[in-house]
Write a protein that holds these residues in place. Sequence first.
Motif, PDB file in Angstrom:
ATOM      1  N   GLU A   1      33.937 -91.844  -4.580  1.00  8.50           N
ATOM      2  CA  GLU A   1      32.833 -91.128  -5.217  1.00  8.50           C
ATOM      3  C   GLU A   1      32.960 -91.180  -6.742  1.00  8.50           C
ATOM      4  O   GLU A   1      31.980 -91.392  -7.450  1.00  8.50           O
ATOM      5  CB  GLU A   1      32.861 -89.673  -4.737  1.00  8.50           C
ATOM      6  CG  GLU A   1      31.519 -89.178  -4.251  1.00  8.50           C
ATOM      7  CD  GLU A   1      31.633 -87.786  -3.634  1.00  8.50           C
ATOM      8  OE1 GLU A   1      31.216 -87.645  -2.483  1.00  8.50           O
ATOM      9  OE2 GLU A   1      32.175 -86.858  -4.284  1.00  8.50           O
ATOM     10  N   LYS A   2      34.174 -90.974  -7.234  1.00  4.26           N
ATOM     11  CA  LYS A   2      34.389 -90.924  -8.694  1.00  4.26           C
ATOM     12  C   LYS A   2      34.217 -92.290  -9.336  1.00  4.26           C
ATOM     13  O   LYS A   2      33.687 -92.401 -10.436  1.00  4.26           O
ATOM     14  CB  LYS A   2      35.807 -90.399  -9.011  1.00  4.26           C
ATOM     15  CG  LYS A   2      36.011 -88.934  -8.657  1.00  4.26           C
ATOM     16  CD  LYS A   2      35.169 -88.007  -9.515  1.00  4.26           C
ATOM     17  CE  LYS A   2      35.457 -86.553  -9.107  1.00  4.26           C
ATOM     18  NZ  LYS A   2      34.478 -85.614  -9.686  1.00  4.26           N
ATOM     19  N   ILE A   3      34.721 -93.343  -8.696  1.00  6.78           N
ATOM     20  CA  ILE A   3      34.632 -94.664  -9.323  1.00  6.78           C
ATOM     21  C   ILE A   3      33.329 -95.367  -8.936  1.00  6.78           C
ATOM     22  O   ILE A   3      33.051 -96.469  -9.384  1.00  6.78           O
ATOM     23  CB  ILE A   3      35.869 -95.559  -9.021  1.00  6.78           C
ATOM     24  CG1 ILE A   3      35.901 -96.000  -7.558  1.00  6.78           C
ATOM     25  CG2 ILE A   3      37.173 -94.830  -9.400  1.00  6.78           C
ATOM     26  CD1 ILE A   3      37.053 -96.968  -7.240  1.00  6.78           C
ATOM     27  N   LYS A   4      32.551 -94.689  -8.106  1.00  2.00           N
ATOM     28  CA  LYS A   4      31.203 -95.145  -7.721  1.00  2.00           C
ATOM     29  C   LYS A   4      31.185 -96.502  -7.028  1.00  2.00           C
ATOM     30  O   LYS A   4      30.209 -97.239  -7.106  1.00  2.00           O
ATOM     31  CB  LYS A   4      30.271 -95.137  -8.938  1.00  2.00           C
ATOM     32  CG  LYS A   4      30.000 -93.712  -9.429  1.00  2.00           C
ATOM     33  CD  LYS A   4      29.049 -93.634 -10.594  1.00  2.00           C
ATOM     34  CE  LYS A   4      28.818 -92.199 -11.028  1.00  2.00           C
ATOM     35  NZ  LYS A   4      30.061 -91.533 -11.521  1.00  2.00           N
ATOM     36  N   THR A   5      32.270 -96.836  -6.357  1.00  2.00           N
ATOM     37  CA  THR A   5      32.261 -98.037  -5.528  1.00  2.00           C
ATOM     38  C   THR A   5      33.338 -97.899  -4.460  1.00  2.00           C
ATOM     39  O   THR A   5      34.295 -97.143  -4.633  1.00  2.00           O
ATOM     40  CB  THR A   5      32.532 -99.317  -6.345  1.00  2.00           C
ATOM     41  OG1 THR A   5      32.470-100.444  -5.462  1.00  2.00           O
ATOM     42  CG2 THR A   5      33.902 -99.305  -7.008  1.00  2.00           C
ATOM     43  N   LYS A   6      33.145 -98.615  -3.362  1.00  2.00           N
ATOM     44  CA  LYS A   6      34.141 -98.571  -2.300  1.00  2.00           C
ATOM     45  C   LYS A   6      35.091 -99.755  -2.394  1.00  2.00           C
ATOM     46  O   LYS A   6      36.059 -99.835  -1.652  1.00  2.00           O
ATOM     47  CB  LYS A   6      33.447 -98.589  -0.935  1.00  2.00           C
ATOM     48  CG  LYS A   6      32.768 -97.263  -0.626  1.00  2.00           C
ATOM     49  CD  LYS A   6      32.260 -97.229   0.803  1.00  2.00           C
ATOM     50  CE  LYS A   6      31.726 -95.842   1.126  1.00  2.00           C
ATOM     51  NZ  LYS A   6      31.083 -95.789   2.437  1.00  2.00           N
TER      52      LYS A   6
ATOM     53  N   TYR B   1      38.878 -95.495 -15.452  1.00  2.00           N
ATOM     54  CA  TYR B   1      38.170 -94.351 -14.846  1.00  2.00           C
ATOM     55  C   TYR B   1      38.924 -93.071 -15.210  1.00  2.00           C
ATOM     56  O   TYR B   1      39.712 -92.554 -14.406  1.00  2.00           O
ATOM     57  CB  TYR B   1      38.106 -94.494 -13.321  1.00  2.00           C
ATOM     58  CG  TYR B   1      37.567 -95.821 -12.846  1.00  2.00           C
ATOM     59  CD1 TYR B   1      36.187 -96.059 -12.800  1.00  2.00           C
ATOM     60  CD2 TYR B   1      38.430 -96.837 -12.447  1.00  2.00           C
ATOM     61  CE1 TYR B   1      35.687 -97.281 -12.364  1.00  2.00           C
ATOM     62  CE2 TYR B   1      37.942 -98.055 -12.016  1.00  2.00           C
ATOM     63  CZ  TYR B   1      36.566 -98.284 -11.978  1.00  2.00           C
ATOM     64  OH  TYR B   1      36.081 -99.490 -11.551  1.00  2.00           O
TER      65      TYR B   1
END
Lengths: 150, 150, 82, 82
Positions: free
Chosen positions: D18-23, D44
Amino acid sequence: MEHKRTPKNIFVQGAILPEKIANSIANHSSKTDIGGHSIFLGQVRADQKEGGNVRAIEYTAYEEMALEKAFEIREDIFTKYPLTCMHIYHSLGEVKTGEICLFVFTSSKHRKAAMDACEELVERIKKELPVWGKELVDNDTSVWKENTNV
Amino acid sequence: MEHKRTPKNIFVQGAILPEKIANSIANHSSKTDIGGHSIFLGQVRADQKEGGNVRAIEYTAYEEMALEKAFEIREDIFTKYPLTCMHIYHSLGEVKTGEICLFVFTSSKHRKAAMDACEELVERIKKELPVWGKELVDNDTSVWKENTNV
Amino acid sequence: MEKINTSFKVIAFGMIAEKIKTKELVLEGIPNTDVLTGYLHQQYPELQHLKFSIAINKKQAVGNTMIPLGAEVALLPPFSGG
Amino acid sequence: MEKINTSFKVIAFGMIAEKIKTKELVLEGIPNTDVLTGYLHQQYPELQHLKFSIAINKKQAVGNTMIPLGAEVALLPPFSGG
């Protein structure tokens, strides 16, 4: 407090069916403060005896005393652990090997209380309830059951 | 040995239904060396959060790692306790409050092994499986769940 | 002079009922559990080799206990429920 | 001279994803988990305040651990199953 402080019948004629257990679990879905359920089930074993294998256990009880005692145990456990619910069912009469003869069910907000209470309940039920199991052997003899600590 | 020493899938999409639990219990009636079953069920609580109550938990997992870890835990527990059977089921995706998200089931000849193994399994599952619960609050916000030791 | 009825009911369970071949006895003039045990051992010698406890009005007696008038006395072999 | 491909895949879960906006990220030239953590903290900054562990090929790394060629690296926030 969601539990009723009155003696309840704990005895069931014959085996306790899996459907009864499922219904009992499903009945708790409206209690949304419960986070963990702990269940213990006693099942009749086909132990080897002289002359044959156990095919069933026939349970008898001093029912009035057992209900009074079960009530006392319930009260103690409710005092000791922060439980939401507690249920005890024990068979009377004949229960065949592979069938369920004891159903103990505790529910709590957190898992630890439910698990500890369930374990203590099972120990106290085995030790303190005036219930007797007679193991019926498949050669038509019988042996009075003895409880162990394991 | 009645259990299979191969990794099994433990994940179930959505809630674990009481009927599944009943079937799982019923499936053990042919194993007449079992004397006791211990079951733990995790149920989703409607906890109060800032701005509302939890209405569901959404579970995600690092599935391949979780299955490897679950297999390792199973092996450890089978080595440590004389169990006949052991089953673990964990939900993925959304599970509503009041529904079951974890089903741990151990069976043994005697009660103590089943109960001790079940408790240890639950603790290890909570601590070691890469699974995450996101609490969905009824005002459309969400909070990442944190496990406690109780 | 009126005669006091000192009889009481004794109910037996499990292996004890099997040995004494009845589930219920009516006894009288037995003041306490020690005397009761002695009486039972004499009447039913097989009970000398069996463990059992005695409940009076549904409470297990600890030590020698008086049997009140009209009590319900129960002979309880070791419990084996579950 | 052939160039060795030192890239590896990083997969993120839960709050970290969620924080780094990618899986999923592909990184390269990062030899071990300490360097990886430093890189992530720099890229990040929000991750500096979050606890997470690192798994390499599905095993949790303990201490500073080498990242092998073609490894599957995973960023795991504290577990909260059950």
